[in-house]
Design a protein around this motif. Structure first.
Motif, PDB file in Angstrom:
ATOM      1  N   LEU A 131       2.166  -4.169   3.625  1.00 26.05           N
ATOM      2  CA  LEU A 131       3.423  -3.388   3.605  1.00 26.05           C
ATOM      3  C   LEU A 131       2.801  -2.115   3.216  1.00 26.05           C
ATOM      4  O   LEU A 131       2.249  -1.714   2.083  1.00 26.05           O
ATOM      5  CB  LEU A 131       4.425  -4.056   2.728  1.00 26.05           C
ATOM      6  CG  LEU A 131       5.845  -3.420   2.567  1.00 26.05           C
ATOM      7  CD1 LEU A 131       6.538  -3.791   4.067  1.00 26.05           C
ATOM      8  CD2 LEU A 131       6.750  -4.435   1.680  1.00 26.05           C
ATOM      9  N   GLU A 132       3.311  -1.264   4.056  1.00 23.05           N
ATOM     10  CA  GLU A 132       2.777   0.140   3.677  1.00 23.05           C
ATOM     11  C   GLU A 132       3.869   1.004   3.321  1.00 23.05           C
ATOM     12  O   GLU A 132       4.984   0.971   4.105  1.00 23.05           O
ATOM     13  CB  GLU A 132       1.883   1.111   4.817  1.00 23.05           C
ATOM     14  CG  GLU A 132       1.142   2.203   4.615  1.00 23.05           C
ATOM     15  CD  GLU A 132       0.287   2.764   5.668  1.00 23.05           C
ATOM     16  OE1 GLU A 132      -0.579   2.013   6.086  1.00 23.05           O
ATOM     17  OE2 GLU A 132       0.546   3.617   6.365  1.00 23.05           O
ATOM     18  N   VAL A 133       3.993   1.747   2.312  1.00 22.30           N
ATOM     19  CA  VAL A 133       5.222   2.397   1.868  1.00 22.30           C
ATOM     20  C   VAL A 133       5.152   3.870   1.743  1.00 22.30           C
ATOM     21  O   VAL A 133       4.144   4.340   0.930  1.00 22.30           O
ATOM     22  CB  VAL A 133       5.693   1.818   0.472  1.00 22.30           C
ATOM     23  CG1 VAL A 133       7.200   2.359   0.197  1.00 22.30           C
ATOM     24  CG2 VAL A 133       6.007   0.135   0.494  1.00 22.30           C
ATOM     25  N   ARG A 134       5.789   4.670   2.370  1.00 23.24           N
ATOM     26  CA  ARG A 134       5.469   6.043   2.355  1.00 23.24           C
ATOM     27  C   ARG A 134       6.821   6.777   2.145  1.00 23.24           C
ATOM     28  O   ARG A 134       7.929   6.471   2.595  1.00 23.24           O
ATOM     29  CB  ARG A 134       5.081   6.726   3.745  1.00 23.24           C
ATOM     30  CG  ARG A 134       3.600   6.251   4.093  1.00 23.24           C
ATOM     31  CD  ARG A 134       3.407   6.250   5.381  1.00 23.24           C
ATOM     32  NE  ARG A 134       1.922   6.027   5.913  1.00 23.24           N
ATOM     33  CZ  ARG A 134       0.979   6.894   5.894  1.00 23.24           C
ATOM     34  NH1 ARG A 134       1.058   8.312   5.330  1.00 23.24           N
ATOM     35  NH2 ARG A 134      -0.054   6.566   6.063  1.00 23.24           N
ATOM     36  N   ALA A 135       7.012   7.940   1.633  1.00 26.18           N
ATOM     37  CA  ALA A 135       8.067   8.847   1.659  1.00 26.18           C
ATOM     38  C   ALA A 135       8.223   9.332   2.975  1.00 26.18           C
ATOM     39  O   ALA A 135       7.448   9.684   3.780  1.00 26.18           O
ATOM     40  CB  ALA A 135       7.809  10.053   0.534  1.00 26.18           C
ATOM     41  N   LEU A 136       9.692   9.348   3.305  1.00 23.08           N
ATOM     42  CA  LEU A 136       9.964   9.499   4.691  1.00 23.08           C
ATOM     43  C   LEU A 136       9.891  11.225   4.844  1.00 23.08           C
ATOM     44  O   LEU A 136       9.215  11.643   5.959  1.00 23.08           O
ATOM     45  CB  LEU A 136      11.499   9.283   4.844  1.00 23.08           C
ATOM     46  CG  LEU A 136      11.971   9.429   6.330  1.00 23.08           C
ATOM     47  CD1 LEU A 136      11.099   8.626   7.251  1.00 23.08           C
ATOM     48  CD2 LEU A 136      13.369   9.133   6.529  1.00 23.08           C
ATOM     49  N   SER A 137      10.353  12.023   4.185  1.00 23.94           N
ATOM     50  CA  SER A 137      10.435  13.573   4.223  1.00 23.94           C
ATOM     51  C   SER A 137      11.069  14.104   2.933  1.00 23.94           C
ATOM     52  O   SER A 137      11.668  13.421   2.227  1.00 23.94           O
ATOM     53  CB  SER A 137      11.288  13.823   5.578  1.00 23.94           C
ATOM     54  OG  SER A 137      11.824  15.208   5.186  1.00 23.94           O
TER      55      SER A 137
ATOM     56  N   GLU B 293      10.860  -1.821  -5.520  1.00 23.61           N
ATOM     57  CA  GLU B 293      11.966  -2.173  -4.503  1.00 23.61           C
ATOM     58  C   GLU B 293      11.181  -3.041  -3.365  1.00 23.61           C
ATOM     59  O   GLU B 293      11.709  -3.791  -2.809  1.00 23.61           O
ATOM     60  CB  GLU B 293      12.795  -1.193  -3.870  1.00 23.61           C
ATOM     61  CG  GLU B 293      14.186  -1.370  -3.517  1.00 23.61           C
ATOM     62  CD  GLU B 293      15.028  -2.343  -4.349  1.00 23.61           C
ATOM     63  OE1 GLU B 293      14.890  -1.990  -5.219  1.00 23.61           O
ATOM     64  OE2 GLU B 293      15.556  -3.530  -3.992  1.00 23.61           O
ATOM     65  N   SER B 294      10.230  -2.345  -2.981  1.00 25.47           N
ATOM     66  CA  SER B 294       9.342  -2.995  -1.878  1.00 25.47           C
ATOM     67  C   SER B 294       8.830  -4.424  -2.297  1.00 25.47           C
ATOM     68  O   SER B 294       8.643  -5.383  -1.509  1.00 25.47           O
ATOM     69  CB  SER B 294       8.129  -2.181  -1.399  1.00 25.47           C
ATOM     70  OG  SER B 294       8.833  -0.607  -0.907  1.00 25.47           O
TER      71      SER B 294
ATOM     72  N   SER C 166       0.736  -1.167   0.178  1.00 22.42           N
ATOM     73  CA  SER C 166      -0.045  -0.176  -0.126  1.00 22.42           C
ATOM     74  C   SER C 166       1.019   1.117  -0.012  1.00 22.42           C
ATOM     75  O   SER C 166       1.525   1.703   1.094  1.00 22.42           O
ATOM     76  CB  SER C 166      -0.944   0.027   1.192  1.00 22.42           C
ATOM     77  OG  SER C 166      -1.493  -1.201   1.293  1.00 22.42           O
ATOM     78  N   PRO C 167       1.112   1.829  -1.085  1.00 22.76           N
ATOM     79  CA  PRO C 167       2.044   3.186  -1.175  1.00 22.76           C
ATOM     80  C   PRO C 167       1.223   4.413  -1.019  1.00 22.76           C
ATOM     81  O   PRO C 167      -0.003   4.313  -1.059  1.00 22.76           O
ATOM     82  CB  PRO C 167       2.333   3.046  -2.454  1.00 22.76           C
ATOM     83  CG  PRO C 167       1.413   2.364  -3.514  1.00 22.76           C
ATOM     84  CD  PRO C 167       0.593   1.483  -2.434  1.00 22.76           C
ATOM     85  N   GLY C 168       1.941   5.300  -0.519  1.00 29.62           N
ATOM     86  CA  GLY C 168       1.236   6.536  -0.687  1.00 29.62           C
ATOM     87  C   GLY C 168       1.330   7.282  -2.079  1.00 29.62           C
ATOM     88  O   GLY C 168       1.315   6.489  -2.768  1.00 29.62           O
ATOM     89  N   SER C 169       1.332   8.654  -2.251  1.00 28.26           N
ATOM     90  CA  SER C 169       1.427   9.061  -3.634  1.00 28.26           C
ATOM     91  C   SER C 169       2.562   8.618  -4.288  1.00 28.26           C
ATOM     92  O   SER C 169       3.649   8.956  -3.630  1.00 28.26           O
ATOM     93  CB  SER C 169       1.392  10.545  -3.341  1.00 28.26           C
ATOM     94  OG  SER C 169       1.084  11.195  -4.409  1.00 28.26           O
TER      95      SER C 169
END
Ligand code: NJP
Length: 228
Positions: free
Chosen positions: A217-223, A200-201, A173-176
């Motif tokens: 698996l949730e994947v987000r940009a860190l900052s 990669e995930s 599950s990605p963010g944008s």
């Protein structure tokens, strides 16, 4: 080499997943755009990999079964998806139907074609690209978020059904993500992942040891300040 089938491989996240998995898998690339799929197959071949392009509308049950039934697939990545993100009262019946068809109903057609072989071989991995909208809500997401919530229910139920047979089911599950999926909204752009980050995930999930399942698996940009 094991085989990975990736839907929605003509561009965006699916294309990046196909390219990344080509290092370890023979690829079967599925989408409607035959030219883009062939370009991907040529690119993978130039890099020493193998990719077969199958132009296909994943919402067309008959075409999916004709093309994919009985295909020996070790990893299925159900990635094809669309988002018409706008207020409920502006959504047309056709936009609603297409989102449900591609994001949810197509999961049935494609998974139904490939899963019997995995169960028979007692091995395989079904990966579904969900969304953080699959456990949250946003303005303009009535139908899209609903389809991604449905994906979570489908995936967890399927996981419980087939894990005894040695088949893994996972949702990423990605963010944008920076693709052509939806027009960029200024606030989101700085926080966007790249398609390669999601790829990669998926590669990480697929490489987990045989006895280990990472289901969500949730994947987000860190900052925005930190380069990926
Ligand atoms: O989208 P895009 P993404 N039959 O528009 C294919 C989720 N997600 O890569 O048929 C077969 O660049 C289409 O191919 P074509 C999202 O919900 C995204 O961003 O040739 N294929 C193309 O290859 C979706 O599940 C974000 O037009 C069909 C691909 O789908 C997945 O990630 C955030 C098809 C779409 O490429 C990939 O999205 C998030 C059909 N009927 C989740 N219809 C994000 N981007 O921000 C479409 O949380 N395709």
């Amino acid at each position: 080499m094991p085989t990975a089938l990736v839907t929605g491989a003509s561009r965006g996240i699916g294309r990046a997943i196909a390219r990344r998995l080509a290092a370890t898998h023979d690829i079967v690339a599925v989408a409607r755009s035959g030219d883009e799929l062939q370009a991907l197959a040529d690119e993978i071949a130039r890099e020493g990999g193998r990719c077969r392009a199958i132009p296909l509308d994943v919402t067309d049950a008959g075409a999916v079964h004709a093309a994919l039934d009985g295909l020996e697939v070790d990893v299925l990545v159900n990635n094809a998806g669309i988002g018409v993100l706008k207020p409920f009262l502006e959504l047309t019946p056709d936009e609603w139907r297409r989102m449900v068809d591609v994001n949810f109903n197509a999961l049935f057609h494609v998974t139904r074609a490939v899963l019997p072989g995995m169960v028979a071989r007692e091995a395989g991995h079904v990966v579904i690209i969900g969304s953080i909208a699959g456990r949250s809500a946003f303005v303009g997401g009535t139908c899209y978020a609903a389809t991604k919530h449905a994906v979570m229910g489908f995936a967890e139920s399927l996981m419980l059904e087939v894990r005894d047979a040695g088949v893994k089911v996972s949702v990423v599950s990605p963010g944008s993500v920076a693709t052509d999926f939806s027009p960029p909204r200024a606030r989101d752009v700085a926080w966007q992942l790249l398609p390669e980050d999601v790829a990669e995930s998926v590669a990480h999930l697929v490489a987990t040891p045989p006895g280990v399942l990472v289901h969500r698996l949730e994947v987000r940009a860190l900052s925005p300040k930190r380069p990926r």
